[in-house]
Scaffold this active site. Sequence first.
Site, PDB file in Angstrom:
ATOM      1  N   GLU A 270       0.949  -1.246   0.159  1.00  0.00           N
ATOM      2  CA  GLU A 270      -0.080   0.105  -0.060  1.00  0.00           C
ATOM      3  C   GLU A 270       0.942   1.324  -0.045  1.00  0.00           C
ATOM      4  O   GLU A 270       0.868   1.894   1.063  1.00  0.00           O
ATOM      5  CB  GLU A 270      -0.774  -0.095   1.335  1.00  0.00           C
ATOM      6  CG  GLU A 270      -1.687  -1.271   1.419  1.00  0.00           C
ATOM      7  CD  GLU A 270      -2.200  -1.256   2.762  1.00  0.00           C
ATOM      8  OE1 GLU A 270      -2.077  -0.720   3.804  1.00  0.00           O
ATOM      9  OE2 GLU A 270      -3.165  -2.297   3.046  1.00  0.00           O
ATOM     10  N   PRO A 271       1.527   1.476  -0.974  1.00  0.00           N
ATOM     11  CA  PRO A 271       2.406   2.674  -1.137  1.00  0.00           C
ATOM     12  C   PRO A 271       1.593   3.907  -1.279  1.00  0.00           C
ATOM     13  O   PRO A 271       0.842   4.172  -2.185  1.00  0.00           O
ATOM     14  CB  PRO A 271       3.313   2.542  -2.332  1.00  0.00           C
ATOM     15  CG  PRO A 271       2.345   1.551  -2.959  1.00  0.00           C
ATOM     16  CD  PRO A 271       1.446   0.817  -2.445  1.00  0.00           C
ATOM     17  N   GLY A 272       2.108   4.953  -0.412  1.00  0.00           N
ATOM     18  CA  GLY A 272       1.447   6.279  -0.637  1.00  0.00           C
ATOM     19  C   GLY A 272       2.581   7.207  -1.065  1.00  0.00           C
ATOM     20  O   GLY A 272       2.539   7.835  -2.106  1.00  0.00           O
ATOM     21  N   ARG A 309       4.079  19.337   7.248  1.00  0.00           N
ATOM     22  CA  ARG A 309       4.961  18.406   7.637  1.00  0.00           C
ATOM     23  C   ARG A 309       6.383  18.867   8.293  1.00  0.00           C
ATOM     24  O   ARG A 309       6.647  18.314   9.324  1.00  0.00           O
ATOM     25  CB  ARG A 309       5.325  17.843   6.083  1.00  0.00           C
ATOM     26  CG  ARG A 309       4.274  16.942   5.629  1.00  0.00           C
ATOM     27  CD  ARG A 309       4.664  15.750   4.406  1.00  0.00           C
ATOM     28  NE  ARG A 309       5.268  14.651   5.121  1.00  0.00           N
ATOM     29  CZ  ARG A 309       6.640  14.613   5.148  1.00  0.00           C
ATOM     30  NH1 ARG A 309       7.536  15.290   4.610  1.00  0.00           N
ATOM     31  NH2 ARG A 309       6.902  13.418   5.839  1.00  0.00           N
ATOM     32  N   CYS A 339      -0.356  32.847  12.601  1.00  0.00           N
ATOM     33  CA  CYS A 339      -0.134  33.292  13.979  1.00  0.00           C
ATOM     34  C   CYS A 339       0.496  32.331  14.877  1.00  0.00           C
ATOM     35  O   CYS A 339      -0.004  32.660  16.120  1.00  0.00           O
ATOM     36  CB  CYS A 339      -1.410  33.875  14.547  1.00  0.00           C
ATOM     37  SG  CYS A 339      -2.592  32.621  14.957  1.00  0.00           S
TER      38      CYS A 339
HETATM   39  N1  LLP Z   1      -1.014   1.760   4.597  1.00  0.00           N
HETATM   40  C1  LLP Z   1      -1.539   2.152   5.942  1.00  0.00           C
HETATM   41  C2  LLP Z   1      -2.295   1.140   6.485  1.00  0.00           C
HETATM   42  C3  LLP Z   1      -0.986   3.347   6.236  1.00  0.00           C
HETATM   43  O1  LLP Z   1      -1.484   3.795   7.605  1.00  0.00           O
HETATM   44  C4  LLP Z   1      -0.104   4.255   5.484  1.00  0.00           C
HETATM   45  C5  LLP Z   1       0.184   5.447   6.280  1.00  0.00           C
HETATM   46  C6  LLP Z   1       0.070   3.729   4.431  1.00  0.00           C
HETATM   47  C7  LLP Z   1      -0.182   2.580   3.945  1.00  0.00           C
HETATM   48  C8  LLP Z   1       1.079   4.620   3.434  1.00  0.00           C
HETATM   49  O2  LLP Z   1       2.194   5.108   4.076  1.00  0.00           O
HETATM   50  P1  LLP Z   1       3.410   5.730   3.045  1.00  0.00           P
HETATM   51  O3  LLP Z   1       3.749   4.808   1.939  1.00  0.00           O
HETATM   52  O4  LLP Z   1       2.627   7.126   2.573  1.00  0.00           O
HETATM   53  O5  LLP Z   1       4.655   5.869   4.059  1.00  0.00           O
HETATM   54  N2  LLP Z   1       1.140  12.195   7.138  1.00  0.00           N
HETATM   55  C9  LLP Z   1       2.632  11.447   7.501  1.00  0.00           C
HETATM   56  C10 LLP Z   1       2.685  10.039   7.242  1.00  0.00           C
HETATM   57  C11 LLP Z   1       1.418   9.116   7.835  1.00  0.00           C
HETATM   58  C12 LLP Z   1       1.422   8.011   7.002  1.00  0.00           C
HETATM   59  C13 LLP Z   1      -0.191   7.359   7.660  1.00  0.00           C
HETATM   60  N3  LLP Z   1      -0.220   5.942   7.171  1.00  0.00           N
HETATM   61  C14 LLP Z   1       3.724  12.199   6.822  1.00  0.00           C
HETATM   62  O6  LLP Z   1       3.585  13.326   5.975  1.00  0.00           O
HETATM   63  O7  LLP Z   1       5.102  11.850   6.872  1.00  0.00           O
END
Ligand code: LLP
Length: 410
Positions: A270-272, A309, A339
């Site tokens: 599940e890459p974000g 971030r 602010c």
């Molecule tokens: N799968 C699950 C169940 C997750 O909770 C997450 C991210 C992902 C996949 C994707 O993770 P990634 O590949 O994006 O690292 N807002 C934070 C990151 C929070 C991630 C939350 N869960 C930041 O800006 O660093």
Amino acid sequence: MKTAFFYFRMTEQLSREQLLQSANEFGTPLYIYNADKIEIQYKRLTSAFNNNKTRFFYACKALTNINILKFIKSIGCSVDCSSINEVKLALFAGFEPSNVLYTSNGIGFEEIEEAQLLGVIINIDSLSNLKKFGKKYGNSYPVGVRLRPNIMAGGNLKIATGHDKSKFGIPVEQLGDLLQIITHYQINITNLHMHTGSDIKDADVFLQGIEVLFDIVPHFPKLKSIDLGGGFKVGYKEGDTAIDIDNLAARVMAAFDNNEHTKNLEIWFEPGKFMVSECGYFITKVNVIKETAAATFAGVNSGFNHLIRPMFYDAYHRIENLSNPDGEIKEFSITGYICETDTFAWQRPMNEVREDDLLVFYNAGAYGFEMSSNYNSRYKPAEVMVKNGEPKLIRKRDEFEDLLSGQIID
Ligand code: LLP
């Protein structure tokens, strides 16, 4: 490299001219996304895991603009959602329910019921919800469970989710209770899930997770897949090391193939960030230069209301002066107009910054716009996607009416 031809035709990075052109056309602050880069990242994954049994579900919490979702669908990637509304956005964007994964945490059972009605794939992360699920659906709807492997990983504690004090998933030490519920309600468990955190650069973390999951796989005879979550690190700083996807792929595939219980299972991720971080640019304009004894501040027309971030995670974003690329290198502290303290960068060497200059923040695609707010009653920025070289507005900048939207005015 096997995909060199492919990369040759696609644009890894938008040029300074393209960024300036969009800033001039659409105004600032502005998020800009390069569709080519998203596709390049996806192809990197699919060419490394070249085995027909690995599936990628884009973790859309990173960036949910419908046009981005549609584009991700068009390149053949599936989608992972963290709320029922993300599920609905994904379906609205045209994903088939069978390509939509809902990895829930801490949610009310009504959301699981809704997801079941919508026909998407569900991962449940508590014994309590699993019991309710078993009671209502028995073995009629296949489901996955999210486990907590008790592994500490991730760029910082706020984004570490698999450790032994984390709220996420069913702790592996509760396997006995989990199996009891499954047997009692004859639940059809087809997927085991874990996600240890974000910004993971070390493939060992995934291998450790695999070891934990593989130990318990024999208890789940109907299993079809193992979902190793997201978290692939990309480079944020100059010289930063990203995760080595080819190395990860070789090791993960070997681990699955060498185990008689897992060699026929699908491998899910599940890459974000990996998909959309580097495609994104955030452009701001410098409002004020303020000289002080401690620093020279360059105050931009943004703040943590648009890109949180740096303040929330101490995250580093590369910043460049787009409009004075040959200026003398000096140190500037880049701050916002909120602010509260909203320092994007402290004493950062860069080409001299002047009032009205345009600064670009790199790696702004993931968790940038998505985590933005209207704090201080500021407007959220516009979003632009560049596809086939053409910049197109995909979200208009907020207007005054947007601040009043939903409010009941007597
Ligand atoms: N799968 C699950 C169940 C997750 O909770 C997450 C991210 C992902 C996949 C994707 O993770 P990634 O590949 O994006 O690292 N807002 C934070 C990151 C929070 C991630 C939350 N869960 C930041 O800006 O660093």
